[in-house]
Scaffold this motif. Structure first.
Motif, PDB file in Angstrom:
ATOM      1  N   VAL A  72       0.859  -1.187   0.000  1.00  0.00           N
ATOM      2  CA  VAL A  72       0.000   0.000   0.000  1.00  0.00           C
ATOM      3  C   VAL A  72       0.894   1.235   0.000  1.00  0.00           C
ATOM      4  O   VAL A  72       1.837   1.334   0.794  1.00  0.00           O
ATOM      5  CB  VAL A  72      -0.927   0.018   1.233  1.00  0.00           C
ATOM      6  CG1 VAL A  72      -1.790   1.270   1.218  1.00  0.00           C
ATOM      7  CG2 VAL A  72      -1.797  -1.232   1.264  1.00  0.00           C
ATOM      8  N   ALA A  73       0.600   2.193  -0.894  1.00  0.00           N
ATOM      9  CA  ALA A  73       1.372   3.444  -0.982  1.00  0.00           C
ATOM     10  C   ALA A  73       0.877   4.411   0.096  1.00  0.00           C
ATOM     11  O   ALA A  73      -0.056   5.195  -0.135  1.00  0.00           O
ATOM     12  CB  ALA A  73       1.247   4.052  -2.370  1.00  0.00           C
ATOM     13  N   THR A  74       1.498   4.362   1.253  1.00  0.00           N
ATOM     14  CA  THR A  74       1.049   5.185   2.384  1.00  0.00           C
ATOM     15  C   THR A  74       1.583   6.610   2.327  1.00  0.00           C
ATOM     16  O   THR A  74       1.019   7.505   2.970  1.00  0.00           O
ATOM     17  CB  THR A  74       1.491   4.546   3.707  1.00  0.00           C
ATOM     18  OG1 THR A  74       2.919   4.373   3.688  1.00  0.00           O
ATOM     19  CG2 THR A  74       0.836   3.191   3.894  1.00  0.00           C
ATOM     20  N   ILE A 126      -3.300   7.158   2.901  1.00  0.00           N
ATOM     21  CA  ILE A 126      -3.610   5.922   3.619  1.00  0.00           C
ATOM     22  C   ILE A 126      -2.744   5.905   4.878  1.00  0.00           C
ATOM     23  O   ILE A 126      -1.526   5.710   4.793  1.00  0.00           O
ATOM     24  CB  ILE A 126      -3.353   4.687   2.745  1.00  0.00           C
ATOM     25  CG1 ILE A 126      -4.217   4.756   1.483  1.00  0.00           C
ATOM     26  CG2 ILE A 126      -3.647   3.415   3.518  1.00  0.00           C
ATOM     27  CD1 ILE A 126      -3.919   3.667   0.465  1.00  0.00           C
ATOM     28  N   GLN A 127      -3.359   6.142   6.019  1.00  0.00           N
ATOM     29  CA  GLN A 127      -2.618   6.238   7.274  1.00  0.00           C
ATOM     30  C   GLN A 127      -2.419   4.876   7.927  1.00  0.00           C
ATOM     31  O   GLN A 127      -1.359   4.610   8.491  1.00  0.00           O
ATOM     32  CB  GLN A 127      -3.352   7.176   8.235  1.00  0.00           C
ATOM     33  CG  GLN A 127      -2.572   7.541   9.482  1.00  0.00           C
ATOM     34  CD  GLN A 127      -3.310   8.561  10.303  1.00  0.00           C
ATOM     35  OE1 GLN A 127      -4.533   8.617  10.299  1.00  0.00           O
ATOM     36  NE2 GLN A 127      -2.571   9.395  11.014  1.00  0.00           N
ATOM     37  N   LEU A 190      -7.922   6.120   6.635  1.00  0.00           N
ATOM     38  CA  LEU A 190      -7.598   7.219   5.733  1.00  0.00           C
ATOM     39  C   LEU A 190      -7.448   8.512   6.533  1.00  0.00           C
ATOM     40  O   LEU A 190      -8.141   8.740   7.519  1.00  0.00           O
ATOM     41  CB  LEU A 190      -8.682   7.396   4.672  1.00  0.00           C
ATOM     42  CG  LEU A 190      -8.929   6.194   3.750  1.00  0.00           C
ATOM     43  CD1 LEU A 190     -10.055   6.509   2.778  1.00  0.00           C
ATOM     44  CD2 LEU A 190      -7.662   5.818   2.996  1.00  0.00           C
ATOM     45  N   ARG A 191      -6.551   9.370   6.057  1.00  0.00           N
ATOM     46  CA  ARG A 191      -6.359  10.695   6.645  1.00  0.00           C
ATOM     47  C   ARG A 191      -6.617  11.733   5.564  1.00  0.00           C
ATOM     48  O   ARG A 191      -5.947  11.753   4.531  1.00  0.00           O
ATOM     49  CB  ARG A 191      -4.940  10.851   7.203  1.00  0.00           C
ATOM     50  CG  ARG A 191      -4.705  12.205   7.878  1.00  0.00           C
ATOM     51  CD  ARG A 191      -3.327  12.243   8.535  1.00  0.00           C
ATOM     52  NE  ARG A 191      -2.266  12.253   7.536  1.00  0.00           N
ATOM     53  CZ  ARG A 191      -1.767  13.373   7.004  1.00  0.00           C
ATOM     54  NH1 ARG A 191      -2.236  14.555   7.355  1.00  0.00           N
ATOM     55  NH2 ARG A 191      -0.787  13.295   6.115  1.00  0.00           N
ATOM     56  N   ILE A 192      -7.588  12.616   5.793  1.00  0.00           N
ATOM     57  CA  ILE A 192      -7.944  13.650   4.828  1.00  0.00           C
ATOM     58  C   ILE A 192      -6.974  14.814   5.004  1.00  0.00           C
ATOM     59  O   ILE A 192      -6.903  15.416   6.084  1.00  0.00           O
ATOM     60  CB  ILE A 192      -9.392  14.125   5.019  1.00  0.00           C
ATOM     61  CG1 ILE A 192     -10.349  12.923   5.069  1.00  0.00           C
ATOM     62  CG2 ILE A 192      -9.787  15.075   3.905  1.00  0.00           C
ATOM     63  CD1 ILE A 192     -10.297  12.044   3.858  1.00  0.00           C
ATOM     64  N   THR A 193      -6.222  15.138   3.977  1.00  0.00           N
ATOM     65  CA  THR A 193      -5.229  16.212   4.067  1.00  0.00           C
ATOM     66  C   THR A 193      -5.789  17.567   3.646  1.00  0.00           C
ATOM     67  O   THR A 193      -5.394  18.592   4.200  1.00  0.00           O
ATOM     68  CB  THR A 193      -4.008  15.878   3.195  1.00  0.00           C
ATOM     69  OG1 THR A 193      -4.429  15.708   1.828  1.00  0.00           O
ATOM     70  CG2 THR A 193      -3.349  14.590   3.677  1.00  0.00           C
TER      71      THR A 193
END
Length: 324
Positions: A72-74, A126-127, A190-193
């Motif tokens: 996964v591309a974190t 993707i956290q 998920l982390r919303i930036t």
């Protein structure tokens, strides 16, 4: 012949077994290691159960499907587009925005029952790879649904002119926090930036009418501001003129009072002198009056009683005194 064929068959079988062993060994050696890139995290499952995750680099795993690796591309910032889609035009690598076919995504109803088109972009990372892969069946689809629900809620609670002008920055921040709260509730990982509003405009079919209404509102605001400006100029001016008039009246009252007091004192002094010497005082007052009035009289013609022609006249207002 039969006795000689048995060793040959045995040697062929041994060779086949050796080849199979070499192939299996090569396959096992190939499946023993895996590599994760610097921007990736690898989630390891053993017989379908998650046993952990690894960072970038070369790692060992059990072969033959015992351990499965999902990368996964974190560290990569991903995005989802709403109301439009970016597509490469193929001309110099430039991208262009496609809006046809996405009208339902961007058409929204505001709090004052106006229709507007809102296009926006949600950026996220993707956290937690384990939650991202195994908590939700379709995390991207869940993110799209949550983003659209939050944005429609925010736009629906505001006036159209606020959404089109001053409220855009606030809506972006509130949308980011609202989407993040929703995704945290789903344990999506998920982390919303960021949430960026790309375009906020009236729908094409009502844009001309909306512009006319907007121009009328701007004209109203201009006239209100002009009236406030005139009021702010007229009121201080009127207050200043009132204060000046009051000050002049007060100064005039003081002047008249002092002049009246001076006249009274002068009259009393003359009265005192008159009581002491009436004839002298009367003559002095007469001469003083003549001295004050005669220079302003101009030409004076003297006519003796009983004669019709003048005897003499005086130019009392010319320099050098009276002339005969």
């Amino acid at each position: 012949m039969k006795g000689g064929s048995a060793p040959a068959e045995s040697s062929v079988l041994s060779i086949n077994l050796l080849v199979a062993a070499l192939i299996l060994g090569g396959m096992a050696a190939q499946n023993l290691f895996y590599t994760a890139q610097p921007e990736e995290r690898a989630v390891i499952t053993r017989f379908g159960a998650v046993i952990g995750q690894t960072g970038p680099g070369l790692h060992f795993k059990l072969p033959f499907g015992i351990d499965e690796v999902q990368k996964v591309a974190t560290e990569r910032v991903l995005k989802q587009e709403f109301g439009f889609r970016m597509e490469s035009s193929g001309e110099g690598g430039r991208n262009r925005a496609l809006t046809e076919g996405y009208e339902e995504e961007r058409e929204m109803l505001t709090g004052d029952l106006n229709m507007i088109d809102v296009s926006w972009v949600v950026q996220y990372q993707i956290q937690d790879p384990i939650k991202y892969l195994h908590q939700l069946r379709e995390p991207e689809r869940t993110l799209r649904d949550a983003s659209e629900a939050v944005m429609r809620h925010l736009v629906g609670n505001r006036l159209a002119r606020d959404v089109l002008t001053t409220g855009r920055a606030e809506i972006s921040l509130l949308a980011r926090d609202g989407i993040q709260e929703a995704m945290n509730g789903y344990n999506s990982g998920l982390r919303i930036t960021a949430v960026e509003l790309q375009s906020v405009v009236p729908p094409q079919r009502v844009r001309s009418s909306f512009n006319e209404v907007n121009e009328a509102r701007q004209e109203r605001e201009r006239m209100i501001n002009e009236a406030i400006k005139q009021k702010n100029q007229a009121i201080p001016k009127a207050i200043g003129e009132a204060k000046r008039t009051i000050a002049e009246a007060e100064a005039y009252a003081v002047e008249r009072t002092h002049r009246a007091k001076g006249d009274v004192a002068r009259f009393q002094a003359i009265l005192k002198e008159y009581l002491l010497a009436p004839e002298v005082t009367r003559k002095r007052l007469y001469l003083e009056a003549i001295r004050e009035v005669v220079p302003k009289a101009g030409k004076i013609i003297v006519v003796q009683e009983g004669e019709s022609r003048p005897q003499s006249f005086f130019h009392l207002n010319e320099q050098g005194g009276a002339q005969k």
